[in-house]
Design an enzyme around this catalytic site. Structure first.
Site, PDB file in Angstrom:
ATOM      1  N   HIS A 134       0.842  -1.199   0.000  1.00  0.00           N
ATOM      2  CA  HIS A 134       0.000   0.000   0.000  1.00  0.00           C
ATOM      3  C   HIS A 134       0.877   1.249   0.000  1.00  0.00           C
ATOM      4  O   HIS A 134       1.846   1.337   0.755  1.00  0.00           O
ATOM      5  CB  HIS A 134      -0.913   0.015   1.231  1.00  0.00           C
ATOM      6  CG  HIS A 134      -2.013  -0.992   1.166  1.00  0.00           C
ATOM      7  ND1 HIS A 134      -3.215  -0.746   0.539  1.00  0.00           N
ATOM      8  CD2 HIS A 134      -2.084  -2.259   1.634  1.00  0.00           C
ATOM      9  CE1 HIS A 134      -3.979  -1.815   0.627  1.00  0.00           C
ATOM     10  NE2 HIS A 134      -3.320  -2.746   1.292  1.00  0.00           N
ATOM     11  N   LYS A 187      14.811 -10.188   1.144  1.00  0.00           N
ATOM     12  CA  LYS A 187      15.803 -10.098   0.067  1.00  0.00           C
ATOM     13  C   LYS A 187      15.823 -11.403  -0.723  1.00  0.00           C
ATOM     14  O   LYS A 187      15.383 -12.444  -0.227  1.00  0.00           O
ATOM     15  CB  LYS A 187      17.200  -9.827   0.646  1.00  0.00           C
ATOM     16  CG  LYS A 187      17.328  -8.470   1.332  1.00  0.00           C
ATOM     17  CD  LYS A 187      18.745  -8.282   1.864  1.00  0.00           C
ATOM     18  CE  LYS A 187      18.892  -6.925   2.548  1.00  0.00           C
ATOM     19  NZ  LYS A 187      20.255  -6.723   3.090  1.00  0.00           N
ATOM     20  N   ARG A 201      18.170 -14.681   6.748  1.00  0.00           N
ATOM     21  CA  ARG A 201      19.568 -14.656   6.317  1.00  0.00           C
ATOM     22  C   ARG A 201      19.980 -16.073   5.913  1.00  0.00           C
ATOM     23  O   ARG A 201      19.395 -17.066   6.395  1.00  0.00           O
ATOM     24  CB  ARG A 201      20.481 -14.137   7.429  1.00  0.00           C
ATOM     25  CG  ARG A 201      20.544 -15.054   8.620  1.00  0.00           C
ATOM     26  CD  ARG A 201      21.278 -14.440   9.794  1.00  0.00           C
ATOM     27  NE  ARG A 201      21.493 -15.391  10.872  1.00  0.00           N
ATOM     28  CZ  ARG A 201      20.571 -15.751  11.758  1.00  0.00           C
ATOM     29  NH1 ARG A 201      19.354 -15.227  11.703  1.00  0.00           N
ATOM     30  NH2 ARG A 201      20.847 -16.628  12.703  1.00  0.00           N
TER      31      ARG A 201
END
Length: 220
Positions: A134, A187, A201
């Site tokens: 949003h 990521k 990670r």
């Protein structure tokens, strides 16, 4: 026959552009397809429109208690021998949802396009993949009135995603990777990796030369 199909595609594309460029017409068509302030399409769309627009492979299964918020203006595909389990929600309102073959979408998953999931993938319970965010930057308007932005999520083949994981917009998870339960993936994940945590990670990677999974040292 091919010529007729091409002409049909051209006509459909022309109609889509006409609707897209006419605000009043766009609002009216949207109302016809979806009740106001709702994400779920009207029953007539579910019964008489979506089956002609969306692809479902052989022996693919969508459980009865799955919520299918899918609309004809974006793609929805479910590959052969794949399953979407009960209490999951699939939404292609702002982006395509494409799921490969022999893939299982676990109980209570939420998938909001644009999302592409490869073959032989396993998603455990209560996993969230959302290619939508949003907009919020204008403080003179409520967030819900500022529209949305999208970035595609890609889950490559043979990946396993553990329960209660969140994958945010724009992330690619590489082939044959494992995402530990409860992770928040912000990521890209390299192929043949194990990731864990919030934010996730890399914990292990597969060494192609030695043929073993090796732990990755974490810098402090």
């Amino acid at each position: 026959m091919t010529l007729l199909k091409n002409l049909h595609k051209i006509n459909v594309m022309g109609l889509k552009e006409k609707i897209k460029n006419n605000k009043k017409l766009k609002t009216f068509v949207y109302w016809l397809l979806v009740p106001k302030n709702q994400a779920r399409p009207r029953l007539w769309v579910q019964w008489f429109v979506n089956p002609f627009y969306h692809k479902k492979g052989k022996r693919a299964t969508i459980r009865r208690r799955t919520r299918m918020d899918v609309l004809p203006w974006n793609t929805f595909e479910l590959g052969a021998d794949s399953t979407i389990e009960d209490f999951s929600t699939i939404n292609n309102g702002v982006g395509a949802v494409q799921i490969g073959a022999r893939t299982r979408i676990g109980l209570g998953n939420t998938i909001i396009g644009p999302v592409t999931i490869g073959n032989d993938v396993r998603l455990a319970q209560n996993v969230v993949l959302s290619g939508l965010n949003h907009n919020y930057e204008d403080i003179s308007k409520p967030i819900h009135a500022q529209g949305v932005s999208t970035a595609p999520i890609v889950v490559e083949e043979e990946t396993w995603i553990g329960a209660n994981t969140v994958v945010v917009a724009g992330v690619t998870i590489g082939k044959h990777s494992i995402v530990a339960g409860g992770s928040v993936v912000t990521k890209d994940v390299p192929a043949y990796s194990v990731v864990v945590g919030n934010p996730a990670r890399v914990f292990k990677t597969y060494n192609l030369e030695s043929g073993t999974w090796e732990r990755v040292s974490q810098k402090k």
